[in-house]
Design a protein around this motif. Structure first.
Motif, PDB file in Angstrom:
ATOM      1  N   LEU A 127       1.194  -1.387   0.109  1.00  0.00           N
ATOM      2  CA  LEU A 127       0.338   0.156   0.009  1.00  0.00           C
ATOM      3  C   LEU A 127       1.567   1.111  -0.441  1.00  0.00           C
ATOM      4  O   LEU A 127       0.640   2.383  -0.694  1.00  0.00           O
ATOM      5  CB  LEU A 127      -0.546   0.083   1.244  1.00  0.00           C
ATOM      6  CG  LEU A 127      -2.282  -0.602   0.744  1.00  0.00           C
ATOM      7  CD1 LEU A 127      -2.639  -1.060   2.582  1.00  0.00           C
ATOM      8  CD2 LEU A 127      -2.469  -0.652  -0.339  1.00  0.00           C
TER       9      LEU A 127
ATOM     10  N   TYR B 135       0.625   4.265  -2.499  1.00  0.00           N
ATOM     11  CA  TYR B 135       0.106   4.992  -2.071  1.00  0.00           C
ATOM     12  C   TYR B 135       1.562   6.369  -1.649  1.00  0.00           C
ATOM     13  O   TYR B 135       1.574   6.520  -0.098  1.00  0.00           O
ATOM     14  CB  TYR B 135      -0.702   5.549  -1.135  1.00  0.00           C
ATOM     15  CG  TYR B 135      -2.090   4.589  -2.028  1.00  0.00           C
ATOM     16  CD1 TYR B 135      -2.981   5.966  -3.044  1.00  0.00           C
ATOM     17  CD2 TYR B 135      -2.786   3.710  -1.241  1.00  0.00           C
ATOM     18  CE1 TYR B 135      -4.062   5.831  -3.353  1.00  0.00           C
ATOM     19  CE2 TYR B 135      -3.605   2.981  -1.788  1.00  0.00           C
ATOM     20  CZ  TYR B 135      -4.458   3.813  -3.115  1.00  0.00           C
ATOM     21  OH  TYR B 135      -5.941   3.565  -3.849  1.00  0.00           O
TER      22      TYR B 135
ATOM     23  N   CYS C  57      -9.869   9.016  -8.399  1.00  0.00           N
ATOM     24  CA  CYS C  57      -8.822   8.968  -7.352  1.00  0.00           C
ATOM     25  C   CYS C  57      -7.434   9.300  -7.414  1.00  0.00           C
ATOM     26  O   CYS C  57      -6.785  10.035  -8.531  1.00  0.00           O
ATOM     27  CB  CYS C  57      -8.770   7.538  -7.559  1.00  0.00           C
ATOM     28  SG  CYS C  57      -7.803   6.212  -8.433  1.00  0.00           S
ATOM     29  N   ALA C  58      -6.528   9.160  -6.789  1.00  0.00           N
ATOM     30  CA  ALA C  58      -5.710   8.964  -5.941  1.00  0.00           C
ATOM     31  C   ALA C  58      -4.143   9.584  -7.639  1.00  0.00           C
ATOM     32  O   ALA C  58      -4.222  10.063  -7.520  1.00  0.00           O
ATOM     33  CB  ALA C  58      -4.983   9.297  -4.544  1.00  0.00           C
TER      34      ALA C  58
ATOM     35  N   PHE D  21      -1.399  -4.311  -7.987  1.00  0.00           N
ATOM     36  CA  PHE D  21      -2.806  -3.735  -7.521  1.00  0.00           C
ATOM     37  C   PHE D  21      -4.207  -3.896  -8.674  1.00  0.00           C
ATOM     38  O   PHE D  21      -3.898  -2.857 -10.081  1.00  0.00           O
ATOM     39  CB  PHE D  21      -3.454  -2.296  -7.294  1.00  0.00           C
ATOM     40  CG  PHE D  21      -2.795  -2.799  -5.932  1.00  0.00           C
ATOM     41  CD1 PHE D  21      -3.628  -3.318  -4.688  1.00  0.00           C
ATOM     42  CD2 PHE D  21      -1.605  -2.464  -5.547  1.00  0.00           C
ATOM     43  CE1 PHE D  21      -3.328  -2.954  -3.408  1.00  0.00           C
ATOM     44  CE2 PHE D  21      -1.136  -1.960  -4.480  1.00  0.00           C
ATOM     45  CZ  PHE D  21      -1.754  -2.472  -3.409  1.00  0.00           C
TER      46      PHE D  21
ATOM     47  N   ARG E 119      -6.405  -1.371 -10.741  1.00  0.00           N
ATOM     48  CA  ARG E 119      -5.924   0.220 -11.021  1.00  0.00           C
ATOM     49  C   ARG E 119      -5.591   0.688 -11.941  1.00  0.00           C
ATOM     50  O   ARG E 119      -4.730   1.906 -11.709  1.00  0.00           O
ATOM     51  CB  ARG E 119      -5.264   0.569  -9.326  1.00  0.00           C
ATOM     52  CG  ARG E 119      -6.323   0.120  -8.092  1.00  0.00           C
ATOM     53  CD  ARG E 119      -7.660  -0.106  -7.919  1.00  0.00           C
ATOM     54  NE  ARG E 119      -7.695   1.755  -8.041  1.00  0.00           N
ATOM     55  CZ  ARG E 119      -8.006   2.151  -6.418  1.00  0.00           C
ATOM     56  NH1 ARG E 119      -7.524   2.009  -5.971  1.00  0.00           N
ATOM     57  NH2 ARG E 119      -7.339   3.867  -7.084  1.00  0.00           N
TER      58      ARG E 119
ATOM     59  N   HIS F 275     -12.340   4.589  -4.682  1.00  0.00           N
ATOM     60  CA  HIS F 275     -11.422   2.813  -4.916  1.00  0.00           C
ATOM     61  C   HIS F 275     -10.589   3.664  -4.359  1.00  0.00           C
ATOM     62  O   HIS F 275     -10.162   2.045  -4.250  1.00  0.00           O
ATOM     63  CB  HIS F 275     -11.589   4.230  -6.651  1.00  0.00           C
ATOM     64  CG  HIS F 275     -12.046   3.003  -7.498  1.00  0.00           C
ATOM     65  ND1 HIS F 275     -11.966   3.087  -8.807  1.00  0.00           N
ATOM     66  CD2 HIS F 275     -13.743   2.008  -7.095  1.00  0.00           C
ATOM     67  CE1 HIS F 275     -12.548   1.960  -9.650  1.00  0.00           C
ATOM     68  NE2 HIS F 275     -13.857   1.508  -8.165  1.00  0.00           N
ATOM     69  N   ASP F 276      -9.953   4.261  -3.934  1.00  0.00           N
ATOM     70  CA  ASP F 276      -8.210   4.387  -2.759  1.00  0.00           C
ATOM     71  C   ASP F 276      -8.627   3.596  -2.001  1.00  0.00           C
ATOM     72  O   ASP F 276      -8.639   2.790  -1.199  1.00  0.00           O
ATOM     73  CB  ASP F 276      -7.790   5.817  -2.516  1.00  0.00           C
ATOM     74  CG  ASP F 276      -7.508   5.978  -3.961  1.00  0.00           C
ATOM     75  OD1 ASP F 276      -6.769   5.965  -5.111  1.00  0.00           O
ATOM     76  OD2 ASP F 276      -7.391   7.627  -4.659  1.00  0.00           O
ATOM     77  N   LEU F 277      -9.740   4.472  -1.305  1.00  0.00           N
ATOM     78  CA  LEU F 277     -10.703   3.541   0.244  1.00  0.00           C
ATOM     79  C   LEU F 277     -10.952   1.471   0.171  1.00  0.00           C
ATOM     80  O   LEU F 277     -10.391   1.394   0.554  1.00  0.00           O
ATOM     81  CB  LEU F 277     -11.995   4.172  -0.031  1.00  0.00           C
ATOM     82  CG  LEU F 277     -11.945   4.289   1.592  1.00  0.00           C
ATOM     83  CD1 LEU F 277     -10.660   5.467   2.205  1.00  0.00           C
ATOM     84  CD2 LEU F 277     -13.588   5.181   1.495  1.00  0.00           C
TER      85      LEU F 277
ATOM     86  N   THR G 266      -9.406   0.065  -1.878  1.00  0.00           N
ATOM     87  CA  THR G 266      -8.008  -0.654  -2.185  1.00  0.00           C
ATOM     88  C   THR G 266      -7.186  -1.151  -1.159  1.00  0.00           C
ATOM     89  O   THR G 266      -6.960  -2.245  -0.516  1.00  0.00           O
ATOM     90  CB  THR G 266      -7.277  -0.009  -2.925  1.00  0.00           C
ATOM     91  OG1 THR G 266      -7.752   0.185  -4.505  1.00  0.00           O
ATOM     92  CG2 THR G 266      -5.909  -0.692  -3.571  1.00  0.00           C
TER      93      THR G 266
END
Lengths: 165, 416
Positions: free
Chosen positions: A10, A14, A71-72, A137, A140, B355-357, B359
């Motif tokens: 993760l 991120y 998303c981010a 992922f 994603r 979506h980030d959440l 994941t």
């Protein structure tokens, strides 16, 4: 400790640079007097990115910006894309698209990506390589590549693209 | 997570005993116990259903309604027995009214393509709501494009409820059909369907209920609901995928032309003229989803072994606990807080895209739905592109709500 690798995964996805660009995207606007515009949709999640660019007669991206919801990963990717390609030629944009796409799907590593583009983009590749965390992922990957697909559509004179092509 | 919260044991409803029937719940995801909070998308299956499918293929399988041999008779009997189980489950007056489809989507499309194309004319109006799933929007748009009818939308309030007054505004003498969700898949709102039925019928319109979520969370008695069509899918009701049900009043099914042509739906075929079999066969062209229907029947048997009032109370308790717990997480906003809603909770977290959440939650073993939930028009009304949704089923526990909350707090560490 059993849980550690999970967090690492993760953290790779991120990392700081992604969160920074995700929260404070650069060039989040509409290019004034843009010569092309295209929207990228991800029908799976409803994310939408609109890319606008002003391309000179010599084929240079004098200005490149984006707007939208995502998303981010998606927003960070768009932000870094706009930074990397402002002032570059459309030919370079196509090459960088390929490099980023292959980075995200795990086909190539950072050094190979650098070799695939002009040396002045080396620093940008270092940043963009942060997107390669998505390879762990698979669902994603599309989040990272959506802005790039929108950019190509924009440069090719199309107005719409989707991740479901 | 393995620590049980007080309310998980000792209650009249033994959720741990129920969980033991669902083998998948024992597995781990990313090294964490599975916390499955996406049953509104598709529910997990009890061992009884899995075994029934295996037994049907392993011991009792042949095509139905055809062979004059023992196995075909057995398979036909099992398939038709499943129809009877469905009939009783929804208290339909007649077996003729229970049509097997491949899912709820096909059931709604069937109505649009047959009843709609026959009885809806240019200028007629079809009323839907702003909370509909795409499967109860797009078929009517296709019908609109084909016939020139008009779609009218009953509006949702900020808390996710839809007042009957909103229906009174859009149902009128031109209304031919009212097609609405029984329970919203995004917001959990239970629509005032009996009042809607009364308004629809006063206006001379038919009422179709998309029961995908409704049949899971509510008692469904189609006679008591006084609707004209009721559609639902098997896989959300703890049954297999590939099977759905359209219930419709017999007179409507009699008047509707067939949906597809093929085997099993005819009375007699000559090159000059073909006559149709009576319903439901008229709408079941080709080899049907035989084993899926049998599996759905066993899922219904399974539900019938449970005290459904206790199940409903358990789900309500889960929802209440989830709503309270979620509200205590900083930055979380609940989407859908209508009174009396079903155990489905959407939310958004400030600064974190759903979506980030999802994941990050996944890495904690927590499965939630992130996205537009096939309800993009509703997302637009709510002013979001997506939400995160936790949906609760009869096998979920209070401890799993705690796991969700813990995972959300961890997500805040990673994302914010």
């Amino acid at each position: 400790m059993k849980a550690a690798p999970l967090t690492d995964d993760l953290r790779t996805l991120y990392q700081e640079v992604i969160l920074d660009h995700g929260k404070q995207p650069r060039n989040f606007r509409v290019v004034e007097h843009h010569t092309c515009k295209a929207q990228g949709n991800n029908p799976m999640c409803g994310d939408r990115i609109t890319v606008t660019a002003r391309v000179s007669a010599r084929g240079v991206l004098d200005d490149l910006a984006f707007e939208g919801k995502g998303c981010a990963i998606c927003i960070a990717s768009a932000s870094m894309m706009s930074e990397a390609l402002t002032g570059q030629s459309t030919a370079t944009a196509h090459k960088l698209f390929e490099a980023v796409h292959d980075l995200c799907t795990g086909k190539i590593d950072t050094d190979q990506a650098k070799a695939a583009v002009t040396p002045d983009l080396s620093d940008n590749i270092d940043k963009l390589a942060s997107l390669s965390g998505v390879r762990q992922f698979p669902v994603r990957v599309k989040c990272a590549t959506l802005p790039w697909h929108a950019l190509l559509s924009c440069l090719d004179g199309k107005t719409q693209t989707t991740t479901e092509k | 997570m393995n620590k049980m919260t007080k309310s998980d044991k000792g209650a009249a409803y033994d959720v741990m005993k129920v969980r033991a029937d669902f083998p998948i719940l024992a597995r781990e995801v990313h090294g964490k116990p599975l916390v499955y909070l996406d049953s509104a998308a598709s529910a997990q299956k009890p061992q009884q259903v899995i075994d029934a499918i295996s037994r049907a293929y392993g011991h009792e399988y042949a095509n139905v309604h055809r062979g004059a041999y023992y196995l075909s008779e057995t398979a036909t009997a099992a398939y038709e027995a499943a129809r009877e189980k469905v009939r009783r489950f929804i208290n339909a007056p007649s077996l003729k009214e229970v049509v097997f489809t491949k899912g709820a989507t096909e059931a709604i499309n069937l109505v649009a393509a047959t009843w709609g194309r026959t009885f809806v004319k240019a200028g007629d109006e079809i009323v839907i709501t702003s909370v509909e799933h795409h499967s109860n929007i797009v078929p009517w748009q296709l019908l609109r494009d084909a016939t020139g009818c008009v779609l009218r939308i009953a509006a949702v309030a900020r808390d996710g409820s839809i007042d009957i007054e909103e229906f009174a505004k859009v149902i009128g003498p031109k209304t031919k059909l009212v097609a609405v969700a029984h329970v919203s898949n995004v917001l959990g709102t239970v629509l005032p369907v009996r009042e809607i039925a009364a308004l629809s019928h006063e206006a001379g319109a038919k009422l179709l209920l998309d029961g995908c979520q409704g049949i899971v969370h509510e008692y469904v008695d189609v006679q008591d609901l006084d609707c004209d069509f009721y559609a639902f899918s098997g896989h959300k009701l703890y049954g297999p995928t590939g099977i759905g049900v359209l219930w419709a009043r017999e007179a409507l099914l009699e008047a509707m032309p067939p949906y597809q042509g093929g085997g099993d739906m005819i009375d007699s075929v000559t090159f000059a003229k073909t006559t149709w079999a009576p319903p439901p066969a008229k709408f079941e062209a080709g080899t049907p989803p035989i084993v899926q229907a049998i599996g759905l029947g066993v899922a219904i048997d399974y539900l019938n072994t449970l005290d459904r009032a206790a199940v409903a109370a358990h789900e309500s308790a889960l929802l209440r606990y989830a709503m309270t717990s979620l509200a205590q997480v900083p930055g979380i906003r609940l989407i859908g807080t209508a009174p009396g809603k079903a155990a489905v909770q959407s939310f958004v977290m400030e600064g974190a895209h759903p979506h980030d959440l999802a994941t990050v939650l996944d890495r904690s073993g927590v499965c939630v739905r992130a996205g537009h939930h096939c309800a993009q028009p509703l997302m637009e009304i709510l002013g979001v592109t997506a939400t995160t949704r936790a949906s609760f089923a009869l096998y979920n526990t209070m401890a799993e709500v705690d796991a969700l909350i813990a995972a959300l707090r961890k997500a805040q560490e990673v994302l914010l």
